[in-house]
Motif scaffolding. Structure first.
Motif, PDB file in Angstrom:
ATOM      1  N   GLN A 167       0.885  -1.168   0.000  1.00 47.35           N
ATOM      2  CA  GLN A 167       0.000   0.000   0.000  1.00 47.35           C
ATOM      3  C   GLN A 167       0.918   1.212   0.000  1.00 47.35           C
ATOM      4  O   GLN A 167       2.141   1.052   0.021  1.00 47.35           O
ATOM      5  N   LYS A 168       0.342   2.436  -0.018  1.00 50.41           N
ATOM      6  CA  LYS A 168       1.220   3.602  -0.063  1.00 50.41           C
ATOM      7  C   LYS A 168       2.141   3.595   1.169  1.00 50.41           C
ATOM      8  O   LYS A 168       1.681   3.437   2.296  1.00 50.41           O
ATOM      9  N   GLY A 169       3.431   3.718   0.923  1.00 48.99           N
ATOM     10  CA  GLY A 169       4.387   3.725   2.032  1.00 48.99           C
ATOM     11  C   GLY A 169       4.781   2.341   2.514  1.00 48.99           C
ATOM     12  O   GLY A 169       5.590   2.217   3.420  1.00 48.99           O
ATOM     13  N   ARG A 170       4.179   1.308   1.938  1.00 50.91           N
ATOM     14  CA  ARG A 170       4.587  -0.049   2.330  1.00 50.91           C
ATOM     15  C   ARG A 170       4.867  -0.862   1.066  1.00 50.91           C
ATOM     16  O   ARG A 170       3.969  -1.105   0.266  1.00 50.91           O
ATOM     17  N   TYR A 171       6.104  -1.236   0.897  1.00 53.28           N
ATOM     18  CA  TYR A 171       6.517  -1.904  -0.335  1.00 53.28           C
ATOM     19  C   TYR A 171       7.131  -3.257  -0.024  1.00 53.28           C
ATOM     20  O   TYR A 171       7.478  -3.545   1.120  1.00 53.28           O
ATOM     21  N   ARG A 172       7.261  -4.056  -1.085  1.00 53.98           N
ATOM     22  CA  ARG A 172       7.947  -5.341  -0.904  1.00 53.98           C
ATOM     23  C   ARG A 172       9.447  -5.185  -1.124  1.00 53.98           C
ATOM     24  O   ARG A 172      10.219  -5.892  -0.508  1.00 53.98           O
ATOM     25  N   GLU A 173       9.822  -4.269  -2.012  1.00 49.59           N
ATOM     26  CA  GLU A 173      11.219  -3.846  -2.025  1.00 49.59           C
ATOM     27  C   GLU A 173      11.246  -2.481  -1.378  1.00 49.59           C
ATOM     28  O   GLU A 173      10.661  -1.530  -1.898  1.00 49.59           O
ATOM     29  N   LEU A 174      11.873  -2.393  -0.226  1.00 48.20           N
ATOM     30  CA  LEU A 174      11.938  -1.118   0.477  1.00 48.20           C
ATOM     31  C   LEU A 174      13.392  -0.731   0.603  1.00 48.20           C
ATOM     32  O   LEU A 174      14.272  -1.586   0.634  1.00 48.20           O
ATOM     33  N   ARG A 175      13.640   0.563   0.619  1.00 49.93           N
ATOM     34  CA  ARG A 175      15.028   1.016   0.714  1.00 49.93           C
ATOM     35  C   ARG A 175      15.275   1.567   2.104  1.00 49.93           C
ATOM     36  O   ARG A 175      14.476   2.362   2.591  1.00 49.93           O
ATOM     37  N   GLN A 176      16.341   1.113   2.724  1.00 54.57           N
ATOM     38  CA  GLN A 176      16.646   1.618   4.070  1.00 54.57           C
ATOM     39  C   GLN A 176      18.013   2.305   4.094  1.00 54.57           C
ATOM     40  O   GLN A 176      18.925   1.910   3.362  1.00 54.57           O
ATOM     41  N   MET A 177      18.102   3.312   4.945  1.00 53.18           N
ATOM     42  CA  MET A 177      19.404   3.928   5.233  1.00 53.18           C
ATOM     43  C   MET A 177      19.536   3.864   6.745  1.00 53.18           C
ATOM     44  O   MET A 177      18.617   4.280   7.456  1.00 53.18           O
ATOM     45  N   GLY A 178      20.652   3.338   7.226  1.00 52.29           N
ATOM     46  CA  GLY A 178      20.735   3.180   8.673  1.00 52.29           C
ATOM     47  C   GLY A 178      22.141   3.303   9.220  1.00 52.29           C
ATOM     48  O   GLY A 178      23.117   3.413   8.461  1.00 52.29           O
ATOM     49  N   VAL A 179      22.224   3.302  10.534  1.00 57.03           N
ATOM     50  CA  VAL A 179      23.530   3.322  11.214  1.00 57.03           C
ATOM     51  C   VAL A 179      23.548   2.272  12.319  1.00 57.03           C
ATOM     52  O   VAL A 179      22.502   1.940  12.890  1.00 57.03           O
TER      53      VAL A 179
END
Ligand code: HAM
Length: 416
Positions: A115-127
């Motif tokens: 749904q909007k804002g929820r994907y099966r390929e999602l991109r993350q940036m983290g520390v």
């Protein structure tokens, strides 16, 4: 026609520029906190996520993309970044040099209902910050995220924080939750029925049952923390106050991954359209649980897709820096050599240059310059080649100036 998979999307054009902007800013903020970059594989042994993220979590039970490889081994396409980084730290003994401050970016895969804002390929940036159990490192990590969001221009964001204590605290708290929910569990959703014995904390953030009175008046984990855990949490809040970071204690925040201990937090926007735009916490037992040494850690990840949508919703104009310094066009093909050499020279001096290679008519060449948002246009005809000069048109004022080849760089230094 072959179509893209549900829950995935293509990134190009303006959207690609926005993604690129957000990634570069995240990198710059991480570097300003002295984090270095790590990249781990997209595929790992399935066992890593079962043991790392947690056997009973939604992510592992329902959302991982698992496959048997040709050697019949169970592999998983990573649903998140923390477990893979922990594996690398153990495998390559990176824990020999602590503290370790690592940042990462990349696609993760979760088989969720799109749904909007929820994907099966999602991109993350983290520390991930390894090697300190001092509450100041929790606050530093939280502040990195807040500074990044502020630099993006997202103002209406805050941090929700909670402490879920250590293993012993959670055992006591889980018992209390089981007692609390047991008598009425038949009125809860099927997932919650299963959670009651396997992971009762997860009942607290069930999307389906969230309005139930029993959830609203459930015992608070904060009442179960031991003295050290209370002290740790108080100190984190104190440091956040020092940094003037707006936070809200939410004792129902439990997070969806099993590796957390003590501090957990989420970045939320006031509109809260997509749920959290980022989340994380302390995870002091993860390395140990993967047969590594006992090294405390804290970290978080942002959802890049959600952050970009949030920027669009807030109508924040990013400085995408997508203008061309100069577009070079020739009147006839005879001037092409001259144009090629000039483009080369200007690019080597650091200017962003494109040149017309289309052989279109003049009107269309100028249109092309506009499409590329060229600030200046260099026009080269027969006379210009003979006289070793060019005509430069300022594409905003439309004023034209003749400039000798040797003076172009000086001219651009002043006019760009
Ligand atoms: P997480 O809360 O599962 O944490 O995910 C972090 C962020 O990724 C979320 O806040 C959200 O913005 C984004 N996200 C998650 N699922 C989706 C989805 N299906 N579609 C779009 N965005 C999504 C973790 O993954 C932890 N590894 C964070 C962490 C790092 N904890 C410690 N270190």
């Amino acid at each position: 026609m072959i179509q893209k998979l549900k829950g995935t999307y293509d990134v190009y054009g303006d959207l690609a520029k926005k993604h690129d902007y957000v990634k570069k800013l995240f990198q710059a903020v991480c570097e300003s906190y002295n984090y270095s970059y790590i990249e781990t594989p997209l595929i790992e042994r399935s066992e890593l996520f079962h043991r790392g993220v947690g056997e009973t979590t939604d992510i592992v039970t329902k959302e991982t993309y698992d496959f048997l490889d040709r050697g019949n081994r169970e592999n998983t396409i990573r649903p998140e970044g923390t477990a893979g980084i922990a594996r690398a730290i153990i495998e390559d003994k990176l824990y020999n040099t602590l503290p370790l401050k690592l940042w990462y970016i990349g696609s993760m895969f979760r088989y969720e209902r799109p749904q909007k804002g929820r994907y099966r390929e999602l991109r993350q940036m983290g520390v991930e910050f390894y090697g300190s159990n001092d509450p100041i490192s929790d606050a530093e990590v939280i502040s990195l995220g807040i500074n990044f969001l502020k630099e993006l221009g997202l103002k209406d964001v805050k941090v929700k924080i909670n402490s879920i204590g250590g293993t012993e605290t959670r055992i006591k708290y889980k018992d209390a939750l089981i007692k609390h929910f047991k008598s009425d569990i038949d009125n809860f959703c099927d997932d919650c029925k299963e959670r009651l014995t396997k992971n009762p904390l997860r009942i607290l953030d069930c999307k389906i049952d969230s309005d139930k009175e029993l959830i609203k008046n459930a015992p608070s984990i904060l009442d179960y923390l031991n003295d050290d855990e209370v002290k740790h949490f108080e100190k984190v809040k104190e440091y956040l106050d020092t940094l003037e970071i707006e936070y809200e204690v939410d004792d129902s925040l439990v997070r969806g991954l099993d590796y957390y201990t003590n501090t957990v937090f989420e970045y939320v926007t006031k509109s809260n359209e997509f749920g959290s735009i980022g989340g994380g916490g302390r995870y002091n037992n993860l390395l140990k649980s993967l047969d590594g040494p006992d090294v405390p850690a804290v970290g978080f990840a942002f959802g890049l897709d959600r952050i970009v949508s949030e920027l669009e919703n807030s109508e924040i104009k990013l400085n995408l820096n997508d203008e061309l310094d100069c577009y070079i066009l020739t009147i006839t093909e005879k001037e092409n050599d001259y144009a090629l050499e000039l483009a080369q020279k200007l690019r080597m001096c650091g200017f962003k240059i494109d040149l017309d290679l289309s052989g279109k008519n003049m009107k269309n060449k100028f249109k092309e310059a506009d499409r590329y948002k060229a600030k200046q246009i260099i026009i080269i005809g027969e006379d210009e080649v003979i006289n070793d000069e060019v005509t430069i048109r300022d594409n905003i004022t439309k004023e034209e100036t003749k400039v000798t080849i040797d003076n172009i760089i000086d001219y651009f230094d002043v006019n760009l």
